[in-house]
Design a protein around this motif. Structure first.
Motif, mmCIF file in Angstrom:
data_model
loop_
_atom_site.group_PDB
_atom_site.id
_atom_site.type_symbol
_atom_site.label_atom_id
_atom_site.label_comp_id
_atom_site.label_asym_id
_atom_site.label_seq_id
_atom_site.Cartn_x
_atom_site.Cartn_y
_atom_site.Cartn_z
ATOM 1 N N LYS A 178 0.875 -1.181 0.000
ATOM 2 C CA LYS A 178 0.000 0.000 0.000
ATOM 3 C C LYS A 178 0.907 1.224 0.000
ATOM 4 C CE LYS A 178 -3.847 2.284 2.410
ATOM 5 N NZ LYS A 178 -4.736 2.359 1.242
ATOM 6 N N LEU A 179 0.880 1.984 -1.098
ATOM 7 C CA LEU A 179 1.817 3.081 -1.290
ATOM 8 C C LEU A 179 1.115 4.294 -1.890
ATOM 9 C CD1 LEU A 179 4.671 1.039 -3.053
ATOM 10 C CD2 LEU A 179 4.596 1.667 -0.630
ATOM 11 N N ALA A 227 5.392 4.718 -4.631
ATOM 12 C CA ALA A 227 5.456 3.681 -5.671
ATOM 13 C C ALA A 227 6.596 3.969 -6.634
ATOM 14 C CB ALA A 227 4.127 3.608 -6.412
ATOM 15 N N LEU A 228 6.719 5.220 -7.021
ATOM 16 C CA LEU A 228 7.792 5.642 -7.927
ATOM 17 C C LEU A 228 9.161 5.375 -7.288
ATOM 18 C CD1 LEU A 228 7.761 7.022 -10.725
ATOM 19 C CD2 LEU A 228 8.034 9.206 -9.544
ATOM 20 N N ALA A 241 4.292 7.306 -17.187
ATOM 21 C CA ALA A 241 5.007 8.471 -17.732
ATOM 22 C C ALA A 241 6.038 8.985 -16.734
ATOM 23 C CB ALA A 241 4.013 9.563 -18.099
ATOM 24 N N GLU A 242 5.668 9.002 -15.444
ATOM 25 C CA GLU A 242 6.597 9.470 -14.411
ATOM 26 C C GLU A 242 7.777 8.499 -14.259
ATOM 27 O OE1 GLU A 242 4.019 9.947 -11.060
ATOM 28 O OE2 GLU A 242 3.462 11.990 -11.616
ATOM 29 N N VAL A 254 3.789 -7.794 -8.347
ATOM 30 C CA VAL A 254 3.476 -6.957 -7.189
ATOM 31 C C VAL A 254 2.152 -6.242 -7.435
ATOM 32 C CG1 VAL A 254 4.850 -5.001 -8.079
ATOM 33 C CG2 VAL A 254 4.310 -5.113 -5.648
ATOM 34 N N VAL A 255 1.319 -6.181 -6.412
ATOM 35 C CA VAL A 255 0.068 -5.414 -6.456
ATOM 36 C C VAL A 255 0.244 -4.201 -5.544
ATOM 37 C CG1 VAL A 255 -2.399 -5.388 -5.921
ATOM 38 C CG2 VAL A 255 -1.360 -7.442 -6.924
ATOM 39 N N ILE A 256 0.102 -3.023 -6.126
ATOM 40 C CA ILE A 256 0.211 -1.793 -5.344
ATOM 41 C C ILE A 256 -1.186 -1.227 -5.134
ATOM 42 C CG2 ILE A 256 1.121 0.557 -5.231
ATOM 43 C CD1 ILE A 256 3.493 -0.381 -6.887
ATOM 44 N N SER A 257 -1.666 -1.298 -3.906
ATOM 45 C CA SER A 257 -2.918 -0.628 -3.546
ATOM 46 C C SER A 257 -2.574 0.845 -3.372
ATOM 47 C CB SER A 257 -3.496 -1.214 -2.259
ATOM 48 O OG SER A 257 -3.869 -2.563 -2.456
ATOM 49 N N MET A 258 -3.011 1.663 -4.316
ATOM 50 C CA MET A 258 -2.578 3.052 -4.345
ATOM 51 C C MET A 258 -3.325 3.858 -3.288
ATOM 52 S SD MET A 258 -0.140 4.425 -5.996
ATOM 53 C CE MET A 258 0.104 3.773 -7.649
ATOM 54 N N ASP A 259 -2.555 4.445 -2.400
ATOM 55 C CA ASP A 259 -3.110 5.315 -1.361
ATOM 56 C C ASP A 259 -3.366 6.683 -1.973
ATOM 57 O OD1 ASP A 259 -3.801 6.760 0.837
ATOM 58 O OD2 ASP A 259 -1.991 6.353 2.002
#
Length: 224
Positions: free
Chosen positions: A7-8, A13-14, A50-51, A216-221
């Protein structure tokens, strides 16, 4: 193997992905690697992709290239002829096999390769929207359907050296999609709402079923 769950915030995440991707590239012995960013519509994967390219290029100029799946939408005229305009964006409204072939070619190419993009201003694809230069060692591939197992999409995952699934709550996605569809002013709010309910959210639900295939699964905060 089950994916790593994180969770990031987008910035976290970047910061986490960039060094990992550079490490993968350093171990590839000069071969191109493909990093997949998958997730439903409206999850912010295009922005993150893009980032990632910008940040990677800051550390190693020219090392990364963005490869969007959206350029492989079927032409609008073709969808009209098929009677599928209302389902534009669903898996069957893409040239999935062409996308797999393009990605395969890109991984092996030694010269510049141009690819198609998608313009929301005209709601159609644009030829030669981007060019991957020979010095690019890292392909940042982004799209909804990179991890699907149905039809031609099953050919994408074997071409990815590392895959990331971006997970964002459904209600946040719905609000973002309303904003996105309204930005160009091409359609009424009523039409946009109906399209999201009929098409975008079912596509989001379908894509979520594929997340277990990611590394990896990133649950975006999104509030962090």
């Amino acid at each position: 193997m089950a994916p790593v769950q994180l969770k990031l915030t987008p910035q976290q995440a970047l910061s986490r992905l960039v060094p990992h991707i550079l490490d993968l590239a350093s171990k590839a012995h000069g071969q191109r690697i493909a990093i997949g960013l998958a997730g439903g519509p409206g999850t912010g994967k295009s922005t993150l992709a893009a980032e990632l390219v910008t940040t990677l290029d800051t550390t190693h100029p020219g090392i990364a290239a963005l490869v969007p799946m959206d350029g492989f939408h079927m032409k609008h005229a073709k969808l009209e002829a098929m009677g599928q305009v209302d389902y534009k964006g669903a898996p069957h409204t893409f040239e999935g096999a062409d996308f797999v072939s393009f990605l395969h070619h890109l991984k092996l190419a030694t010269g510049p390769v141009s690819g198609p993009g998608y313009s929301r201003k005209i709601e159609d694809t644009v030829e030669n929207a981007f060019t991957v230069q020979p010095e690019a060692r890292i392909l940042i591939v982004e799209g909804n359907y990179l991890l699907l197992t149905e039809g031609p999409w099953a050919g994408v995952k074997p071409l990815l050296d590392y895959s990331v699934f971006i997970d964002v709550p459904r209600d946040v996605v719905q609000a973002r999609l309303m904003k996105r569809h309204g930005e160009e002013g091409l359609f009424t709010e009523e039409r946009n709402r109906a399209h999201i309910e009929r098409n975008d959210l079912p596509n989001y639900d379908l894509v979520c079923l594929s997340q277990d295939r990611a590394d990896v699964v990133i649950s975006m905060d999104v509030f962090g």
